[in-house]
Write an enzyme that holds these catalytic residues in place. Sequence first.
Site, PDB file in Angstrom:
ATOM      1  N   TRP A 147      65.742 -74.583  -7.416  1.00 20.30           N
ATOM      2  CA  TRP A 147      65.898 -73.296  -6.742  1.00 20.30           C
ATOM      3  C   TRP A 147      67.352 -73.107  -6.361  1.00 20.30           C
ATOM      4  O   TRP A 147      68.142 -74.046  -6.400  1.00 20.30           O
ATOM      5  CB  TRP A 147      65.004 -73.237  -5.493  1.00 20.30           C
ATOM      6  CG  TRP A 147      64.619 -71.828  -5.126  1.00 20.30           C
ATOM      7  CD1 TRP A 147      65.096 -71.078  -4.089  1.00 20.30           C
ATOM      8  CD2 TRP A 147      63.687 -70.996  -5.809  1.00 20.30           C
ATOM      9  NE1 TRP A 147      64.526 -69.839  -4.083  1.00 20.30           N
ATOM     10  CE2 TRP A 147      63.643 -69.758  -5.134  1.00 20.30           C
ATOM     11  CE3 TRP A 147      62.885 -71.166  -6.943  1.00 20.30           C
ATOM     12  CZ2 TRP A 147      62.841 -68.706  -5.547  1.00 20.30           C
ATOM     13  CZ3 TRP A 147      62.077 -70.113  -7.351  1.00 20.30           C
ATOM     14  CH2 TRP A 147      62.063 -68.905  -6.661  1.00 20.30           C
ATOM     15  N   ASP A 203      72.879 -66.176  -2.317  1.00 24.49           N
ATOM     16  CA  ASP A 203      72.830 -64.853  -1.706  1.00 24.49           C
ATOM     17  C   ASP A 203      71.412 -64.443  -1.334  1.00 24.49           C
ATOM     18  O   ASP A 203      70.453 -65.182  -1.541  1.00 24.49           O
ATOM     19  CB  ASP A 203      73.456 -63.819  -2.648  1.00 24.49           C
ATOM     20  CG  ASP A 203      72.595 -63.530  -3.869  1.00 24.49           C
ATOM     21  OD1 ASP A 203      71.900 -64.446  -4.359  1.00 24.49           O
ATOM     22  OD2 ASP A 203      72.619 -62.380  -4.349  1.00 24.49           O
ATOM     23  N   GLU A 206      68.994 -64.850  -3.998  1.00 25.39           N
ATOM     24  CA  GLU A 206      68.817 -66.240  -4.430  1.00 25.39           C
ATOM     25  C   GLU A 206      69.311 -66.492  -5.854  1.00 25.39           C
ATOM     26  O   GLU A 206      68.786 -67.340  -6.560  1.00 25.39           O
ATOM     27  CB  GLU A 206      67.338 -66.645  -4.317  1.00 25.39           C
ATOM     28  CG  GLU A 206      66.747 -66.325  -2.954  1.00 25.39           C
ATOM     29  CD  GLU A 206      65.312 -66.775  -2.801  1.00 25.39           C
ATOM     30  OE1 GLU A 206      65.052 -67.609  -1.943  1.00 25.39           O
ATOM     31  OE2 GLU A 206      64.464 -66.270  -3.559  1.00 25.39           O
ATOM     32  N   GLU A 207      70.338 -65.761  -6.252  1.00 26.48           N
ATOM     33  CA  GLU A 207      70.776 -65.835  -7.643  1.00 26.48           C
ATOM     34  C   GLU A 207      72.210 -66.303  -7.829  1.00 26.48           C
ATOM     35  O   GLU A 207      72.516 -66.954  -8.833  1.00 26.48           O
ATOM     36  CB  GLU A 207      70.604 -64.448  -8.296  1.00 26.48           C
ATOM     37  CG  GLU A 207      69.156 -64.016  -8.403  1.00 26.48           C
ATOM     38  CD  GLU A 207      69.012 -62.574  -8.855  1.00 26.48           C
ATOM     39  OE1 GLU A 207      67.900 -62.207  -9.275  1.00 26.48           O
ATOM     40  OE2 GLU A 207      69.998 -61.798  -8.783  1.00 26.48           O
ATOM     41  N   GLU A 431      56.273 -55.433  -4.791  1.00 25.41           N
ATOM     42  CA  GLU A 431      57.698 -55.652  -4.602  1.00 25.41           C
ATOM     43  C   GLU A 431      58.495 -54.493  -5.196  1.00 25.41           C
ATOM     44  O   GLU A 431      59.432 -53.983  -4.579  1.00 25.41           O
ATOM     45  CB  GLU A 431      58.103 -56.956  -5.280  1.00 25.41           C
ATOM     46  CG  GLU A 431      59.582 -57.294  -5.162  1.00 25.41           C
ATOM     47  CD  GLU A 431      59.926 -58.580  -5.899  1.00 25.41           C
ATOM     48  OE1 GLU A 431      60.270 -59.566  -5.232  1.00 25.41           O
ATOM     49  OE2 GLU A 431      59.836 -58.587  -7.151  1.00 25.41           O
TER      50      GLU A 431
END
Length: 623
Positions: A147, A203, A206-207, A431
Amino acid sequence: MPSISNLALAGLLAAGQGASASLVGAIQLEKFIKQETPIALQAVLDNIGPDGIKVPGAGRGLVIASPSTSDPDYFFTWTRDAALTFRTLIDDFVFGNKALEPLINDYIYGQARLQTVSNPSGTLLPNGAGLGEPKYMKDGSRYNGNWGRPQRDGPPLRAISLIQYSNYLVSKGQKARVKDEIWPIIANDLAYVGQYWNSTGFDLWEEVNGASFFTTQAQYRSLVEGEALAKVLGLPCTACAEAPQVLCFLQSYWNGKFITANFIQGNHNRGGVDANTVLGPLVAFDPYAPCDSPSLQPCHPRMLANFKNFVDTFRDPALYPINKGIPQNKGIALGRYPEDIYYNGNPWYLITLGSAEYLYAAIASWEKSGGITITPTSLPFFKDLYPLARVGTFGKLHPAYYLIKGLVKTYADSFVAVSQKYTPKDGMMAEQFLKVEPFTPISARNLTWSFAAFVGMNHRRQGHLPPSWVPKNVKVPDVCVGTSVKGTYAPATQAGAPNVTIPCISNVLFQLNASTYYGENLYVVGNSPTLGSWDLETAYPLMSSRYTDERPLWFATIPLEMEEGVSTLRYKYARQQDCGQEWIVEEEERVLEVPACVKDGSEEVLAERDEAFNGPAGSPGGC
């Protein structure tokens, strides 16, 4: 030349001519908001353990991102999402919904325990590194997959939410409870912020790894409010002294035209336009702060210019066909950033609703300050809504104030109307929703954050405002310095955390060259408890954030714990295939004499391994 007052009156007359045409839409919007608000609130509660009906098995007080377990699997709890959700729930509690208090207490218990869970980012003791772990399993146990970690926004957001509730308790004479039970959780998070605010992390999405505007803004607020609460409790907050330097760094995101969302390490294709710069000011919102405050409130001229730039980016019909033909003064469907490819980069409910909340917040600030100031920087934002706008300050005695405020309110409502248009009849928000026909919901269903965004938006629309937190006459330091304060950490045992102790660890950097396909992950497994004691299910995940075609690198700095009396590490690398295929594990054991362990919290790497996978390559399962 006509005066601004005459122009304002002319504008009011013009607006009145179209009033009847929009009246039906306004009535329908009010009906939608009235119906959707209780649906959204209940949908949030349905996703919180242990009693949430859509998240069986969720731990006490843990917020599950979505009931979706496949395509995508969001059946986890994120520190960030949980903090933002409970910030909204605590707001709702303070505004009168006292039935939520038991759930808030469950959140306190769950987060106290979560802070102590050893994870791939580290541990609570001795250096707090484990607090940067972004997500956990539904029961609060460690998530063991590859992750984007660490993520620095979770600790400050959790601190902000718990400070919010603590301030309420103090006002009710419960200072002792705050000091003994809740402050230790907050203190750990503030210590983490003070120690790591100047370190890179992943960030909001999550990238990408670097520095994020959203994170920096949350860090600043947490330290300011932490210091204020510490004074009330008669306690120290060493980390809080970092607030001025965090504020100084916050100013650096302005590039002269808009807020650059991230300073990114490595190669990337981002131009800097990103929803994190709209969502950040929602967390930092103080309706009593002046609009030119360096805390960068929604009404700040730079933030209004940034808002326009962000929204205008998605007006491009080539990028977002869903927005084709919508005029400049109307809300549109909004996504994360223009280069987004996740599910092909669609609009998000929470971003579209967050943009409405942003505008309601700006209106609240103007109401509290008694006027609207238009600067050359913010003028283009106002001209989109009122072409006759000009630079100046317009107080409540000026007709232009009410005209402009009304136009911004209508603009905010039009973003809510976008979510109304694309929300299914049952009120369930996913989402995202497709940017192309048929514009239906996509990705994770019943997303908790989407529902929380709706409730939060309506709080601001109804004029329910948070208390002030921005210091009076705050000034930015003349020189920005990248300082930090080494934190001290302790389990919040009074809130329910186990009494963990400091481990003796040896930090070893593992670097593995191995070409992989999307969906494949790599692990280290071995005879150390940290490496799962040969159990593949608890092996240590390697990260791929530095992977390139030239060097397919997987890596992790692993805090090794060895069994007493054992200093020789035996280990193998393992490929976890997609689609439930068998693992591919190296046949031969590798050996490392582990340097003597230390308990002082040092993050110094004591040994390095730079190796290549010894075994067959994996192949996609085709699922």
